[in-house]
Design a protein around this motif. Structure first.
Motif, PDB file in Angstrom:
ATOM      1  N   HIS A  56     -41.482   0.975  80.511  1.00 14.47           N
ATOM      2  CA  HIS A  56     -42.453   0.810  79.844  1.00 14.47           C
ATOM      3  C   HIS A  56     -42.390   0.517  78.274  1.00 14.47           C
ATOM      4  O   HIS A  56     -43.265  -0.002  77.501  1.00 14.47           O
ATOM      5  CB  HIS A  56     -43.783   1.508  80.254  1.00 14.47           C
ATOM      6  CG  HIS A  56     -43.476   2.937  79.609  1.00 14.47           C
ATOM      7  ND1 HIS A  56     -42.532   3.926  79.951  1.00 14.47           N
ATOM      8  CD2 HIS A  56     -43.817   3.477  78.340  1.00 14.47           C
ATOM      9  CE1 HIS A  56     -42.409   4.998  79.313  1.00 14.47           C
ATOM     10  NE2 HIS A  56     -43.285   4.718  78.194  1.00 14.47           N
ATOM     11  N   CYS A  57     -41.285   0.961  77.621  1.00 12.46           N
ATOM     12  CA  CYS A  57     -40.897   0.799  76.253  1.00 12.46           C
ATOM     13  C   CYS A  57     -39.902  -0.298  75.860  1.00 12.46           C
ATOM     14  O   CYS A  57     -39.509  -0.437  74.781  1.00 12.46           O
ATOM     15  CB  CYS A  57     -40.317   2.050  75.689  1.00 12.46           C
ATOM     16  SG  CYS A  57     -41.443   3.562  76.155  1.00 12.46           S
ATOM     17  N   ARG A  58     -39.527  -1.136  76.923  1.00 11.15           N
ATOM     18  CA  ARG A  58     -38.334  -1.921  76.668  1.00 11.15           C
ATOM     19  C   ARG A  58     -38.584  -3.105  75.641  1.00 11.15           C
ATOM     20  O   ARG A  58     -37.783  -2.981  74.726  1.00 11.15           O
ATOM     21  CB  ARG A  58     -37.972  -2.687  78.124  1.00 11.15           C
ATOM     22  CG  ARG A  58     -36.607  -3.044  77.977  1.00 11.15           C
ATOM     23  CD  ARG A  58     -36.327  -3.432  79.455  1.00 11.15           C
ATOM     24  NE  ARG A  58     -36.281  -2.427  80.376  1.00 11.15           N
ATOM     25  CZ  ARG A  58     -36.142  -2.742  81.750  1.00 11.15           C
ATOM     26  NH1 ARG A  58     -37.020  -3.642  82.355  1.00 11.15           N
ATOM     27  NH2 ARG A  58     -36.112  -1.602  82.572  1.00 11.15           N
ATOM     28  N   ASP A  59     -39.842  -3.689  75.806  1.00  9.08           N
ATOM     29  CA  ASP A  59     -40.188  -4.632  74.594  1.00  9.08           C
ATOM     30  C   ASP A  59     -40.330  -4.154  73.326  1.00  9.08           C
ATOM     31  O   ASP A  59     -39.844  -4.622  72.376  1.00  9.08           O
ATOM     32  CB  ASP A  59     -41.006  -5.631  75.142  1.00  9.08           C
ATOM     33  CG  ASP A  59     -42.426  -4.964  75.355  1.00  9.08           C
ATOM     34  OD1 ASP A  59     -42.411  -3.660  75.566  1.00  9.08           O
ATOM     35  OD2 ASP A  59     -43.623  -5.776  75.623  1.00  9.08           O
ATOM     36  N   TYR A  60     -41.006  -3.028  72.920  1.00 11.23           N
ATOM     37  CA  TYR A  60     -41.131  -2.094  71.911  1.00 11.23           C
ATOM     38  C   TYR A  60     -39.803  -2.047  71.444  1.00 11.23           C
ATOM     39  O   TYR A  60     -39.490  -2.403  70.040  1.00 11.23           O
ATOM     40  CB  TYR A  60     -42.133  -1.060  71.903  1.00 11.23           C
ATOM     41  CG  TYR A  60     -42.109  -0.315  70.801  1.00 11.23           C
ATOM     42  CD1 TYR A  60     -42.986  -0.824  69.568  1.00 11.23           C
ATOM     43  CD2 TYR A  60     -41.318   0.742  70.367  1.00 11.23           C
ATOM     44  CE1 TYR A  60     -43.076  -0.221  68.385  1.00 11.23           C
ATOM     45  CE2 TYR A  60     -41.463   1.284  69.105  1.00 11.23           C
ATOM     46  CZ  TYR A  60     -42.188   0.610  68.145  1.00 11.23           C
ATOM     47  OH  TYR A  60     -42.300   1.430  66.903  1.00 11.23           O
ATOM     48  N   TRP A  61     -39.127  -1.463  72.234  1.00 13.48           N
ATOM     49  CA  TRP A  61     -37.546  -0.788  71.629  1.00 13.48           C
ATOM     50  C   TRP A  61     -36.906  -2.102  71.075  1.00 13.48           C
ATOM     51  O   TRP A  61     -36.119  -1.741  69.898  1.00 13.48           O
ATOM     52  CB  TRP A  61     -36.895  -0.123  72.893  1.00 13.48           C
ATOM     53  CG  TRP A  61     -35.822   0.486  72.169  1.00 13.48           C
ATOM     54  CD1 TRP A  61     -34.436   0.021  72.421  1.00 13.48           C
ATOM     55  CD2 TRP A  61     -35.612   1.503  71.337  1.00 13.48           C
ATOM     56  NE1 TRP A  61     -33.438   0.875  71.937  1.00 13.48           N
ATOM     57  CE2 TRP A  61     -34.293   1.785  71.135  1.00 13.48           C
ATOM     58  CE3 TRP A  61     -36.267   2.441  70.568  1.00 13.48           C
ATOM     59  CZ2 TRP A  61     -33.699   2.811  70.424  1.00 13.48           C
ATOM     60  CZ3 TRP A  61     -35.984   3.467  69.769  1.00 13.48           C
ATOM     61  CH2 TRP A  61     -34.503   3.632  69.738  1.00 13.48           C
ATOM     62  N   GLY A  62     -37.058  -3.224  71.664  1.00 11.51           N
ATOM     63  CA  GLY A  62     -36.336  -4.131  71.489  1.00 11.51           C
ATOM     64  C   GLY A  62     -36.938  -4.727  70.023  1.00 11.51           C
ATOM     65  O   GLY A  62     -35.990  -4.930  68.900  1.00 11.51           O
ATOM     66  N   TRP A  63     -38.215  -4.576  69.858  1.00  8.20           N
ATOM     67  CA  TRP A  63     -38.724  -5.142  68.440  1.00  8.20           C
ATOM     68  C   TRP A  63     -38.356  -3.873  67.325  1.00  8.20           C
ATOM     69  O   TRP A  63     -37.998  -4.491  66.337  1.00  8.20           O
ATOM     70  CB  TRP A  63     -40.156  -5.158  68.659  1.00  8.20           C
ATOM     71  CG  TRP A  63     -40.901  -5.357  67.209  1.00  8.20           C
ATOM     72  CD1 TRP A  63     -41.438  -6.483  66.835  1.00  8.20           C
ATOM     73  CD2 TRP A  63     -41.395  -4.462  66.455  1.00  8.20           C
ATOM     74  NE1 TRP A  63     -41.971  -6.467  65.605  1.00  8.20           N
ATOM     75  CE2 TRP A  63     -41.986  -4.956  65.484  1.00  8.20           C
ATOM     76  CE3 TRP A  63     -41.181  -2.926  66.465  1.00  8.20           C
ATOM     77  CZ2 TRP A  63     -42.635  -4.354  64.361  1.00  8.20           C
ATOM     78  CZ3 TRP A  63     -41.678  -2.229  65.304  1.00  8.20           C
ATOM     79  CH2 TRP A  63     -42.438  -3.098  64.194  1.00  8.20           C
ATOM     80  N   LEU A  64     -38.500  -2.776  67.610  1.00  9.81           N
ATOM     81  CA  LEU A  64     -37.907  -1.914  66.540  1.00  9.81           C
ATOM     82  C   LEU A  64     -36.827  -1.940  66.239  1.00  9.81           C
ATOM     83  O   LEU A  64     -36.315  -1.873  64.930  1.00  9.81           O
ATOM     84  CB  LEU A  64     -38.268  -0.412  67.360  1.00  9.81           C
ATOM     85  CG  LEU A  64     -37.896   1.065  66.400  1.00  9.81           C
ATOM     86  CD1 LEU A  64     -39.112   0.760  65.226  1.00  9.81           C
ATOM     87  CD2 LEU A  64     -37.998   2.119  66.958  1.00  9.81           C
ATOM     88  N   GLU A  65     -35.540  -2.239  67.270  1.00 11.75           N
ATOM     89  CA  GLU A  65     -34.071  -2.420  66.872  1.00 11.75           C
ATOM     90  C   GLU A  65     -34.061  -3.696  66.161  1.00 11.75           C
ATOM     91  O   GLU A  65     -32.965  -3.581  65.176  1.00 11.75           O
ATOM     92  CB  GLU A  65     -33.243  -2.553  68.292  1.00 11.75           C
ATOM     93  CG  GLU A  65     -33.220  -1.053  68.676  1.00 11.75           C
ATOM     94  CD  GLU A  65     -32.025  -0.967  69.555  1.00 11.75           C
ATOM     95  OE1 GLU A  65     -31.388  -0.027  69.318  1.00 11.75           O
ATOM     96  OE2 GLU A  65     -31.890  -1.848  70.540  1.00 11.75           O
ATOM     97  N   ALA A  66     -35.131  -4.582  65.979  1.00 14.81           N
ATOM     98  CA  ALA A  66     -34.688  -5.762  65.106  1.00 14.81           C
ATOM     99  C   ALA A  66     -35.191  -5.517  63.726  1.00 14.81           C
ATOM    100  O   ALA A  66     -35.038  -6.392  63.020  1.00 14.81           O
ATOM    101  CB  ALA A  66     -35.434  -6.929  65.953  1.00 14.81           C
TER     102      ALA A  66
END
Lengths: 311, 471
Positions: free
Chosen positions: B19-29
């Protein structure tokens, strides 16, 4: 509305107005000091101002000698002195904080940022930044009034805010005039200087251009005083302030405020139907003194009727 | 040996949970500079908005910001649904318990819990015995502190049934996140929270005294110097009700009034943010200038509703807490959906013996303490501190409980050295009136110091926005 809420609103606007008027008062002295005046005249001017503010004693408890710089510091930056500009801004903000649920967040944020910014102004500022401070105070007062008039619901909250504003303004306009009339450096034989000294007062009150337009004549103490007392169309004038007090008090009238309304009406009538010559005949400093006593009495009545009622 | 804490966002190996996959992707960017800039933008905004709290013990008038973390805590819909059901169940049982204690005391007669634990408790208010309250609701607003253990399951750390605070930060944090990162909300369905003030007002109106059709509700605050004053003003404004202090209220002929510019106005419901002790100087602390003389008489006559009711402290006392699962079985006949944290009651000799043997690994709390004061965390304590608590426990064992040191779950948090895990908890706000309602999420508190387990704002904790994802 809660009486306590009305009380905070009333003092919020009174303290903001007081801060602005102090800035104007100090500004007048700054401008006066640029005129070719004897140092003694400058000192006497500040002395008269401190007396008219009822702050003479407090000043000499803290400072040894009355100098322009010390007076400026005391009235503008002294955080221990409850009558200083920075203290007034803080008190206005404290009152706003107590009613932040009643005022709009725009008003609260404006007063809060004014207070936060005021913390960066101190007596240690270089000379050049000092007049900027006075400008800044006036500007923040303008902004706050603008935000208030643009966002506050037309109900009791606004009426009590305005009652606070106008009772304070009437008081400070008369104090300014009184201090000028009591200032020996501003009277007497030096007529040309007198014109420029009263001109300075007009400029500090943002009323110089208006004076020119209304009188098309030279600046004299009598004319300036007449204008600042009698004109009902001039926002700074005592007559105008009484107009506003009368209408806003009518808007909040309750079962116990009848006598207060009558007294405001009576006072207003003196300015509305009275003649400036008669005030003059009474002796202007004396007249201004008595008027301030009436205002104080009015403030106490407003508190009794609305703000801190007995039960 | 402490277990490895559960991380809310990352699985072992640093892989984001589904459930956090897309948020985490955004944060890492995002670059560290960009995040740092957003962070200081948030601070500046909170200062300008005056969203501050006062700290007890510091110079009066000192205002501080509660540090705000820009990385949200994200809960998937199914986890929230389970949590929500467990919270509602728990608060229903707690309300039933308080009503029972102040009436028949069936639970004591049934021997489910020792009577002296309740009746000799300082939080028990004999004044409330036999008083009927509208709808039988006592804890109208409950803040239930939830932690997640190393296995990833939720448990209740503490019930706050007196004057729980923090909900304004839940609301302001969401506003701040939407202001700083609008793009994040455009991309994913985050359950809204801003309906809370409306729900609260409805809830307060629903418990008005019988026969009052259009109740006047007020919020009673101790005043501008209270640490939660911002919240009081904020909630009153959001609900459009008067924010009153004790001096604004008075009692005449068993009716409560507020002083207004138009004369006295009757008050029907008081949402009080003032402890019992200060409510009425005639009945409780005589030196309190914050309350209203005679309020209790009006209340007992049923002419005003006080929310939360007087005497709710009997249910959130730390020595009563261990019995909540039993309450759920006793009153509702259901199995508890949410676990308690294992608790040793140090007034019991066996519990005390165990705890004194294991102090370095336990958390010891004062029964009446709150706000992170008066507690000891064994693994973080010095030998002197442990011995100090040992002698305090021996002197007054009934004043303390002990719990295992929990490996509170962590969440990635923005720190000076980049995004790093920090321990968190969760305080959802449960409203009880005609029905039980909970806005999705709650206030997530975070211990900003690396390794610290204390999330209280008075002890250097911060807060995060809490997202419940729409299914």
């Amino acid at each position: 509305m809660l009486s306590r809420t009305a009380d905070h609103l009333y003092w919020m606007s009174r303290y903001l107005e007081r801060a602005e008027n102090l800035a104007r008062m100090i500004d007048a002295h700054q401008r006066l000091s640029l005129l070719p005046r004897a140092p003694e005249a400058v000192r006497q001017g500040w002395q008269a101002t401190l007396v008219s503010l009822g702050a003479g004693e407090a000043f000499f408890e803290r400072y040894e000698a009355l100098t322009a710089r010390a007076a400026f510091d005391f009235l503008a930056f002294d955080r221990q002195h409850p009558g200083s500009i920075v203290h007034c801004l803080r008190t206005a903000r404290e009152n706003a904080r107590a009613v932040r649920g009643t005022i709009t967040s725009d008003i609260w944020e404006t007063l809060n940022s004014t207070y936060l910014e005021s913390l960066s102004f101190t007596a240690a500022m270089p000379e050049s930044a000092r007049s900027e401070f006075l400008e800044w105070v006036k500007y923040r007062a303008h902004v706050t009034r603008g935000v208030t008039s643009a966002t506050l619901l037309r109900d009791e909250a606004l009426y009590f805010t305005r009652i606070g504003t106008f009772i304070e303004r009437a008081d400070s306009t008369t104090r300014l005039l009184e201090s000028r009339w009591r200032d020996p450096g501003g009277r007497g034989e030096r007529l040309r200087a007198e014109a420029s000294e009263w001109g300075v007062l007009l400029r500090a009150m943002s009323a110089f251009e208006i004076f020119r337009r209304l009188y098309r004549d030279s600046v004299t103490p009598e004319r300036v005083t007449e204008m600042l007392l009698m004109r009902d169309d001039l926002p700074q004038s005592v007559h105008r302030c009484l107009d506003e007090l009368q209408s806003n008090l009518a808007a909040v009238a309750n079962s116990r405020s009848e006598e207060t309304r009558r007294r405001v009406g009576e006072l207003h009538a003196r300015f509305h139907f009275g003649r400036f010559e008669d005030f003059r005949a009474e002796g202007l400093p004396h007249f201004l003194d008595r008027f301030q006593a009436r205002l104080r009495e009015l403030g106490a009545r407003i508190a009794d009727d609305f703000l801190v009622p007995a039960s | 040996m402490r277990a490895i804490p559960y991380d809310e966002m990352l699985e072992a190996g640093g892989v984001p949970r589904p459930h956090c996959r897309d948020y985490w992707g955004w944060l890492e960017a995002q670059s560290q500079e960009c995040l740092a800039q957003k962070r200081s933008e948030a601070d500046a905004l909170f200062h300008r908005l005056g969203i501050t709290f006062a700290v007890y013990g510091e110079r009066s008038g000192t205002e501080r910001l509660i540090p705000f973390d820009i990385v949200p805590r994200i809960l998937p819909a199914d986890e929230w649904a389970r949590l929500e059901a467990g919270l509602a169940q728990r608060v229903r049982a707690l309300n039933a318990f308080i009503g029972d204690i102040y009436h028949e005391q069936r639970i004591l007669r049934a021997g489910v819990m020792p009577p002296e634990r309740v009746l000799c408790n300082a939080q028990y208010r004999p004044e409330m015995q036999g008083v009927n309250v509208p709808g039988g609701i006592y804890a109208h607003v409950a803040g239930i502190d939830i932690v997640r253990d190393a296995n990833g399951s939720f448990c209740v750390l503490e019930d706050n049934l007196r004057v729980p605070s923090g909900v304004s930060y839940m609301l302001e944090n969401r506003k701040m996140m939407m202001r700083l990162f609008p793009e994040l909300f455009a991309q994913r369905p985050v359950e809204p929270v801003e309906q809370y003030p409306d729900l609260l007002l409805e809830n307060l109106k629903s418990v008005a005294p019988q026969g009052v059709s259009d109740p006047t509700v007020v919020l009673l605050t101790p005043g501008t110097y209270n640490s939660a004053y911002f919240e009081h003003a904020f909630l009153a404004q959001q609900m459009g009700i008067e924010l009153v202090e004790g001096q604004d209220l008075f009692v005449l002929d068993d009716v409560l009034y507020m002083r207004t510019t138009r004369g006295p106005q009757r008050v029907d419901v008081v949402y009080r943010r003032l402890d019992d002790d200060f409510l009425d100087p005639l009945s409780f602390r005589p030196d309190s200038a914050l309350g209203v003389p005679g309020l209790l008489t009006v209340y007992r006559a049923g002419h005003v509703t006080i929310a939360n009711a007087i005497g709710t402290g009997i249910a959130d006392d730390k020595s009563v807490y261990p019995y909540v699962p039993e309450m759920i079985r006793f009153y509702l006949g259901e199995a508890p959906l949410l676990e308690n944290v294992r608790t040793w009651i140090l007034g019991n000799p066996e519990d005390r013996a165990y705890a004194l043997d294991h102090l370095p690994e336990l958390v010891v709390k004062e029964v009446h303490g709150a706000g992170g004061y008066g507690m000891m965390i064994g693994p973080a304590a010095t030998a002197t501190q442990i011995e100090d608590f040992r002698s305090r426990i021996k002197a007054h064992p009934e004043r303390y409980i002990a719990q295992p040191t929990l490996a509170l779950s962590t969440s990635p948090t923005f720190s000076a050295t980049g995004v790093a895990p920090r321990h968190i908890d969760l305080r959802p706000f449960v409203l009880s009136g005609g029905e039980v309602r909970i806005v999705p999420g709650g206030l997530t508190r975070v211990a900003l110091r690396e390794g610290s387990l204390i999330v209280n704002s008075s002890q250097g904790g911060g807060t995060k926005d809490t997202w419940v994802l729409d299914a």
